[in-house]
Scaffold this active site. Structure first.
Site: not given
Length: 177
Positions: A92, A65, A17
């Site tokens: 994650e 994001r 990102h």
């Protein structure tokens, strides 16, 4: 660079990102792009477009994001853009978990784009890069993986069989506005 060899050839594009706000007082998952990130993110779409790397499928983490980065990339792809799939497993994730998401891709997909986070984007790149990879691209990616970094791999295996050292990295770049 249009990566379209034989009928078995596929392309995997992994994007980190764009730059996000530090998010003081904000849950990490909800962090938004910074002004710089929002300015830079369209450059990834422009870069893909100029190289003929138009994804048949895009999978993105469901974090704000990554969704914003994907939206900016899609804006540059215009009518050639596909509807992205949000996958909460990419937030994650470990490299192995991200790879398992990629392994679920239908064989009809010729160019797959995955938008995610550190550290798994870099870890997955290191795991996938075969000995036939462009050495300078692998070194750049291994030494420093900035926001909006883009890895491009050529793949001749089935998506479900992709495991490690079986994808040829052909490029690593971090386009900026």
């Amino acid at each position: 660079m249009t990566v379209r060899g034989n009928d078995q050839q596929k392309t995997l594009v992994i994007i980190r990102h764009a730059q996000a706000e530090h998010g003081l007082g904000v849950v990490d998952h909800e962090r938004t792009l910074s002004a710089t990130g929002a300015q830079d993110a369209p450059e990834a779409g422009k870069w893909l477009l100029t190289r003929g790397l138009i994804p048949d499928q895009i999978i993105t983490s469901d974090a704000v994001r990554t969704r914003q980065t994907t939206t900016w990339v899609l804006s540059e792809l215009g009518e050639q853009a596909v509807t992205p799939a949000l996958d909460p497993r990419l937030y994650e994730a470990t490299a192995a978990q991200a790879l398992s998401v990629i392994n679920e891709t239908e064989e009809s997909v010729r160019t797959l784009c995955v938008v995610g986070h550190m550290p798994w984007v870099q870890d997955l790149g290191m795991r996938l890069a075969s000995v036939a990879s462009d050495e300078q691209s692998v070194i750049r990616m291994a030494e420093h993986y900035p926001t909006l970094g883009i890895q491009v791999f050529e793949i001749s295996a089935r998506w479900a069989e992709l495991d490690g050292r079986d994808a040829r990295m052909v490029d690593f770049i971090a386009p900026r506005g």
